[in-house]
Design a protein around this motif. Structure first.
Motif, PDB file in Angstrom:
ATOM      1  N   GLU A  70      19.556  16.222  -4.478  1.00  0.00           N
ATOM      2  CA  GLU A  70      21.018  16.223  -4.649  1.00  0.00           C
ATOM      3  C   GLU A  70      21.714  15.089  -3.908  1.00  0.00           C
ATOM      4  N   ASN A  71      20.927  14.295  -3.166  1.00  0.00           N
ATOM      5  CA  ASN A  71      21.555  13.215  -2.386  1.00  0.00           C
ATOM      6  C   ASN A  71      21.326  11.843  -3.012  1.00  0.00           C
ATOM      7  N   LEU A  72      20.901  11.840  -4.273  1.00  0.00           N
ATOM      8  CA  LEU A  72      20.630  10.576  -4.943  1.00  0.00           C
ATOM      9  C   LEU A  72      21.820  10.225  -5.826  1.00  0.00           C
ATOM     10  N   THR A 102      -2.143   2.137  -4.807  1.00  0.00           N
ATOM     11  CA  THR A 102      -1.830   3.517  -4.434  1.00  0.00           C
ATOM     12  C   THR A 102      -2.831   4.480  -5.038  1.00  0.00           C
ATOM     13  N   ASP A 103      -3.043   5.603  -4.350  1.00  0.00           N
ATOM     14  CA  ASP A 103      -3.964   6.579  -4.938  1.00  0.00           C
ATOM     15  C   ASP A 103      -3.275   7.409  -6.011  1.00  0.00           C
ATOM     16  N   GLU A 104      -1.943   7.492  -5.954  1.00  0.00           N
ATOM     17  CA  GLU A 104      -1.196   8.135  -7.053  1.00  0.00           C
ATOM     18  C   GLU A 104       0.220   7.590  -7.063  1.00  0.00           C
ATOM     19  N   LEU A 105       0.785   7.494  -8.259  1.00  0.00           N
ATOM     20  CA  LEU A 105       2.113   6.916  -8.405  1.00  0.00           C
ATOM     21  C   LEU A 105       3.180   8.000  -8.252  1.00  0.00           C
ATOM     22  N   ILE A 112       0.863  -1.193   0.000  1.00  0.00           N
ATOM     23  CA  ILE A 112       0.000   0.000   0.000  1.00  0.00           C
ATOM     24  C   ILE A 112       0.892   1.233   0.000  1.00  0.00           C
ATOM     25  N   GLY A 113       0.754   2.046  -1.048  1.00  0.00           N
ATOM     26  CA  GLY A 113       1.566   3.267  -1.176  1.00  0.00           C
ATOM     27  C   GLY A 113       2.342   3.234  -2.478  1.00  0.00           C
ATOM     28  N   GLY A 114       2.375   4.376  -3.150  1.00  0.00           N
ATOM     29  CA  GLY A 114       3.046   4.422  -4.458  1.00  0.00           C
ATOM     30  C   GLY A 114       4.199   5.391  -4.496  1.00  0.00           C
ATOM     31  N   GLY A 115       4.853   5.590  -3.341  1.00  0.00           N
ATOM     32  CA  GLY A 115       6.044   6.437  -3.298  1.00  0.00           C
ATOM     33  C   GLY A 115       7.286   5.597  -3.543  1.00  0.00           C
ATOM     34  N   PRO A 116       8.471   6.211  -3.438  1.00  0.00           N
ATOM     35  CA  PRO A 116       9.721   5.489  -3.689  1.00  0.00           C
ATOM     36  C   PRO A 116       9.857   4.204  -2.863  1.00  0.00           C
ATOM     37  N   ALA A 117       9.364   4.196  -1.617  1.00  0.00           N
ATOM     38  CA  ALA A 117       9.543   3.021  -0.746  1.00  0.00           C
ATOM     39  C   ALA A 117       8.861   1.785  -1.332  1.00  0.00           C
ATOM     40  N   CYS A 118       7.561   1.886  -1.607  1.00  0.00           N
ATOM     41  CA  CYS A 118       6.824   0.711  -2.099  1.00  0.00           C
ATOM     42  C   CYS A 118       7.189   0.374  -3.535  1.00  0.00           C
ATOM     43  N   GLY A 158       4.454   9.549  -5.181  1.00  0.00           N
ATOM     44  CA  GLY A 158       4.582  10.019  -3.794  1.00  0.00           C
ATOM     45  C   GLY A 158       5.069  11.454  -3.682  1.00  0.00           C
ATOM     46  N   LYS A 159       5.600  11.803  -2.511  1.00  0.00           N
ATOM     47  CA  LYS A 159       5.930  13.203  -2.175  1.00  0.00           C
ATOM     48  C   LYS A 159       7.107  13.779  -2.957  1.00  0.00           C
ATOM     49  N   ILE A 160       7.978  12.929  -3.464  1.00  0.00           N
ATOM     50  CA  ILE A 160       9.208  13.406  -4.086  1.00  0.00           C
ATOM     51  C   ILE A 160       8.936  14.288  -5.310  1.00  0.00           C
ATOM     52  N   THR A 219      -7.667   4.023  -3.510  1.00  0.00           N
ATOM     53  CA  THR A 219      -7.374   4.463  -2.143  1.00  0.00           C
ATOM     54  C   THR A 219      -7.793   3.375  -1.162  1.00  0.00           C
ATOM     55  N   VAL A 220      -6.874   2.996  -0.297  1.00  0.00           N
ATOM     56  CA  VAL A 220      -7.202   1.966   0.696  1.00  0.00           C
ATOM     57  C   VAL A 220      -8.009   2.601   1.827  1.00  0.00           C
ATOM     58  N   LYS A 221      -9.142   2.015   2.115  1.00  0.00           N
ATOM     59  CA  LYS A 221     -10.016   2.540   3.175  1.00  0.00           C
ATOM     60  C   LYS A 221      -9.708   1.874   4.514  1.00  0.00           C
TER      61      LYS A 221
HETATM   62  C1  LIG Z   1       9.548  19.363  -1.143  1.00  0.00           C
HETATM   63  C2  LIG Z   1      10.218  18.060  -0.838  1.00  0.00           C
HETATM   64  C3  LIG Z   1      11.548  17.887  -1.168  1.00  0.00           C
HETATM   65  C4  LIG Z   1      12.200  16.686  -0.877  1.00  0.00           C
HETATM   66  N1  LIG Z   1      13.506  16.550  -1.247  1.00  0.00           N
HETATM   67  C5  LIG Z   1      14.157  15.396  -0.992  1.00  0.00           C
HETATM   68  C6  LIG Z   1      15.519  15.233  -1.388  1.00  0.00           C
HETATM   69  O1  LIG Z   1      16.123  16.113  -1.995  1.00  0.00           O
HETATM   70  N2  LIG Z   1      16.114  14.062  -1.073  1.00  0.00           N
HETATM   71  C7  LIG Z   1      15.446  13.051  -0.408  1.00  0.00           C
HETATM   72  O2  LIG Z   1      16.047  12.002  -0.160  1.00  0.00           O
HETATM   73  N3  LIG Z   1      14.157  13.180  -0.032  1.00  0.00           N
HETATM   74  C8  LIG Z   1      13.507  14.324  -0.297  1.00  0.00           C
HETATM   75  N4  LIG Z   1      12.195  14.467   0.093  1.00  0.00           N
HETATM   76  C9  LIG Z   1      11.566  13.402   0.891  1.00  0.00           C
HETATM   77  C10 LIG Z   1      10.994  12.284   0.008  1.00  0.00           C
HETATM   78  O3  LIG Z   1      10.021  12.814  -0.868  1.00  0.00           O
HETATM   79  C11 LIG Z   1      10.384  11.223   0.923  1.00  0.00           C
HETATM   80  O4  LIG Z   1      11.373  10.745   1.804  1.00  0.00           O
HETATM   81  C12 LIG Z   1       9.841  10.061   0.103  1.00  0.00           C
HETATM   82  O5  LIG Z   1       8.878  10.517  -0.820  1.00  0.00           O
HETATM   83  C13 LIG Z   1       9.228   9.015   1.037  1.00  0.00           C
HETATM   84  O6  LIG Z   1       8.766   7.969   0.236  1.00  0.00           O
HETATM   85  P1  LIG Z   1       7.627   6.978   0.714  1.00  0.00           P
HETATM   86  O7  LIG Z   1       7.418   6.020  -0.398  1.00  0.00           O
HETATM   87  O8  LIG Z   1       7.964   6.459   2.061  1.00  0.00           O
HETATM   88  O9  LIG Z   1       6.319   7.887   0.954  1.00  0.00           O
HETATM   89  P2  LIG Z   1       5.552   8.930   0.028  1.00  0.00           P
HETATM   90  O10 LIG Z   1       6.442   9.529  -0.990  1.00  0.00           O
HETATM   91  O11 LIG Z   1       4.835   9.842   0.967  1.00  0.00           O
HETATM   92  O12 LIG Z   1       4.489   8.036  -0.735  1.00  0.00           O
HETATM   93  C14 LIG Z   1       3.382   7.484  -0.076  1.00  0.00           C
HETATM   94  C15 LIG Z   1       2.362   7.097  -1.120  1.00  0.00           C
HETATM   95  O13 LIG Z   1       1.305   6.381  -0.491  1.00  0.00           O
HETATM   96  C16 LIG Z   1       0.071   6.835  -1.010  1.00  0.00           C
HETATM   97  N5  LIG Z   1      -0.971   6.586  -0.011  1.00  0.00           N
HETATM   98  C17 LIG Z   1      -1.067   7.092   1.251  1.00  0.00           C
HETATM   99  N6  LIG Z   1      -2.169   6.627   1.871  1.00  0.00           N
HETATM  100  C18 LIG Z   1      -2.789   5.806   0.975  1.00  0.00           C
HETATM  101  C19 LIG Z   1      -3.992   5.041   1.002  1.00  0.00           C
HETATM  102  N7  LIG Z   1      -4.791   4.996   2.087  1.00  0.00           N
HETATM  103  N8  LIG Z   1      -4.339   4.331  -0.111  1.00  0.00           N
HETATM  104  C20 LIG Z   1      -3.562   4.347  -1.224  1.00  0.00           C
HETATM  105  N9  LIG Z   1      -2.410   5.051  -1.303  1.00  0.00           N
HETATM  106  C21 LIG Z   1      -2.038   5.775  -0.224  1.00  0.00           C
HETATM  107  C22 LIG Z   1       0.320   8.327  -1.269  1.00  0.00           C
HETATM  108  O14 LIG Z   1      -0.588   8.867  -2.198  1.00  0.00           O
HETATM  109  C23 LIG Z   1       1.730   8.278  -1.840  1.00  0.00           C
HETATM  110  O15 LIG Z   1       1.710   8.024  -3.221  1.00  0.00           O
HETATM  111  C24 LIG Z   1      11.511  15.641  -0.211  1.00  0.00           C
HETATM  112  C25 LIG Z   1      10.157  15.807   0.118  1.00  0.00           C
HETATM  113  C26 LIG Z   1       9.504  16.987  -0.201  1.00  0.00           C
HETATM  114  C27 LIG Z   1       8.043  17.141   0.134  1.00  0.00           C
END
Ligand SMILES: Cc1cc2nc3c(=O)[nH]c(=O)nc-3n(C[C@H](O)[C@H](O)[C@H](O)COP(=O)(O)OP(=O)(O)OC[C@H]3O[C@@H](n4cnc5c(N)ncnc54)[C@H](O)[C@@H]3O)c2cc1C
Length: 231
Positions: free
Chosen positions: A50-52, A36-39, A12-18, A41-43, A83-85
């Protein structure tokens, strides 16, 4: 009743981790499904990552997301945009426990579950916030705000890395940017502070407490206090 999907590992989750986990599971030949609700995530909000390793000049969040999506396609990562409920862990017969994941559209059943739902921006919890948000005058993510801030005065609330990164991201588009922070010292990493301080269009106000936001239909007025002085 929506169709029931079954998989060995649900993520569950479409950010870099999952996405990283799902690519590796797929490469290992393990059946998995990413929800995931969107592919991306926050990045996607990042001004310059610059740390990649592999990107000596850094890479913008926008460009990084494009590469991430290419990689998802290349490895044929299976995902559904939902979206996971809620999630239950249930005995589905003969002592076989499974995760039952209910989304806004259907149910997914899995033997294992990986949760990587990331973090959510913190709300201000002050008067006027909801109205300003619904009128698209207040945003919680830079990605959503960017197209609205051209030649506008912008206030960024917060004193950490993200506030400074947002300011640097929109510096060529917005007219004036004020970073407003409660504490007297910034919590952001020094490199971002130094870059922001060099920009004429970015002002930094410290020790400011927000009271309320008023939207008169045209302008957003932020009522704030700096050491007993109303701003
Ligand atoms: C402005 C900004 C700049 C950044 N710059 C850097 C950088 O330079 N270097 C760096 O290393 N990191 C940086 N980061 C941090 C980086 O973005 C996060 O560490 C990273 O995105 C974490 O990844 P994640 O997969 O854990 O979570 P997220 O990226 O938060 O992804 C979580 C995903 O889960 C989905 N989700 C959540 N709840 C549900 C649900 N109930 N059902 C379905 N889907 C769901 C969300 O929509 C999202 O797609 C930055 C962040 C921001 C906001």
């Amino acid at each position: 009743m929506a169709e029931k999907l079954e998989t060995v590992v649900a993520l569950i989750g479409g950010g870099p981790a999952c996405i990283t986990a799902s690519i590796q599971l797929t490469r290992a030949g393990l059946d998995n499904l990413l929800i995931t609700d969107e592919l991306g995530g926050k990045i996607k909000n990042a001004n310059l990552i610059e740390n990649l390793l592999g990107f000596p000049k850094g890479i913008s969040g926008d460009d990084f997301i494009q590469l991430l999506k290419q990689q998802v396609r290349k490895h044929s990562v299976e995902y559904i945009t939902q979206t996971v409920k809620y999630v239950e862990y249930k005995n589905v017969g003969t002592n076989a426990f499974r995760f039952i994941i209910t989304t806004d559209k259907e149910q997914v059943q899995s033997k294992y579950l990986i949760v990587g739902t990331g973090s959510k921006p913190k709300k201000l919890e002050i008067e006027g916030e909801e109205e300003a948000y619904s009128k698209k005058r207040l945003f919680y993510e830079n990605y959503n705000a960017r197209k609205h801030v051209k030649e506008k005065n912008v206030i960024i609330i917060g004193g950490g890395d993200i506030a400074y990164d947002y300011a640097l991201n929109i510096k060529d588009s917005a007219s004036n940017i004020s970073i407003i922070q409660r504490s007297s010292i910034s919590k952001s990493i020094p490199i971002l502070q130094t870059r922001a301080q060099k920009e004429e269009s970015i002002k930094i106000l410290t020790g400011v407490n927000l009271n309320k936001i008023k939207f008169d239909g045209k302008t957003l007025v932020i009522n704030a206090k700096k050491k007993d002085r109303t701003l």
